[in-house]
Enzyme design. Structure first.
Site, PDB file in Angstrom:
ATOM      1  N   ARG A   1      33.235  76.199  17.423  1.00  0.00           N
ATOM      2  CA  ARG A   1      34.264  76.993  18.386  1.00  0.00           C
ATOM      3  C   ARG A   1      33.514  77.899  18.890  1.00  0.00           C
ATOM      4  NH1 ARG A   1      38.848  73.907  19.287  1.00  0.00           N
ATOM      5  NH2 ARG A   1      39.754  73.800  17.468  1.00  0.00           N
TER       6      ARG A   1
ATOM      7  N   GLU B   1      33.790  78.942  28.558  1.00  0.00           N
ATOM      8  CA  GLU B   1      33.437  77.573  29.091  1.00  0.00           C
ATOM      9  C   GLU B   1      34.348  77.288  30.285  1.00  0.00           C
ATOM     10  OE1 GLU B   1      34.221  74.929  26.044  1.00  0.00           O
ATOM     11  OE2 GLU B   1      32.712  75.623  24.712  1.00  0.00           O
TER      12      GLU B   1
ATOM     13  N   HIS C   1      28.230  69.395  25.557  1.00  0.00           N
ATOM     14  CA  HIS C   1      29.363  69.484  24.982  1.00  0.00           C
ATOM     15  C   HIS C   1      30.150  67.975  25.246  1.00  0.00           C
ATOM     16  CE1 HIS C   1      32.771  71.389  23.191  1.00  0.00           C
ATOM     17  NE2 HIS C   1      33.662  71.016  24.081  1.00  0.00           N
TER      18      HIS C   1
END
Length: 110
Positions: free
Chosen positions: A23, A52, A71
């Site tokens: 996270r 993000e 990611h």
């Protein structure tokens, strides 16, 4: 930043590496930069961020002690066995001078 601060760092002892693939909001960018600047950690490997996508102006982009991954831990429609095939097809496209697939789009932030 204090969560990343070691109790003590005797001479010759290596600093840990901070890895975040879970996270982005568990640590602030400022805390992470502070820990790196004070050498409480020796490096950081990041897959997620406080904001993000990671903004272009983030100082994290320009640090040699930070590795940023794209990611890609979520489902992509490919299985792990497809990765070599996709790589080889893109390599063939590169050799032919054709447009590559799956390029990073810096304007979109990924």
């Amino acid at each position: 930043g204090d969560a990343l601060r070691p109790g003590s760092k005797p001479n010759g002892r290596k600093c840990p590496v901070f890895i975040n693939a879970g996270r982005g909001d568990i640590i602030t960018e400022d805390s992470l930069l502070n820990a790196l600047d004070n050498q409480w950690i020796s490096a950081s490997i990041l897959d997620v961020f406080e904001v993000e996508p990671l903004p272009k102006e983030s100082k994290l982009w320009h640090r040699s002690d930070v590795i940023i991954s794209p990611h890609v831990s979520g489902w992509s429609g490919f299985s792990p066995k497809d990765v070599p095939k996709v790589f080889l097809k893109n390599y063939e496209r590169f050799l032919e001078g054709s447009e590559l697939k799956y390029l990073v789009d810096w304007n979109k932030g990924y």
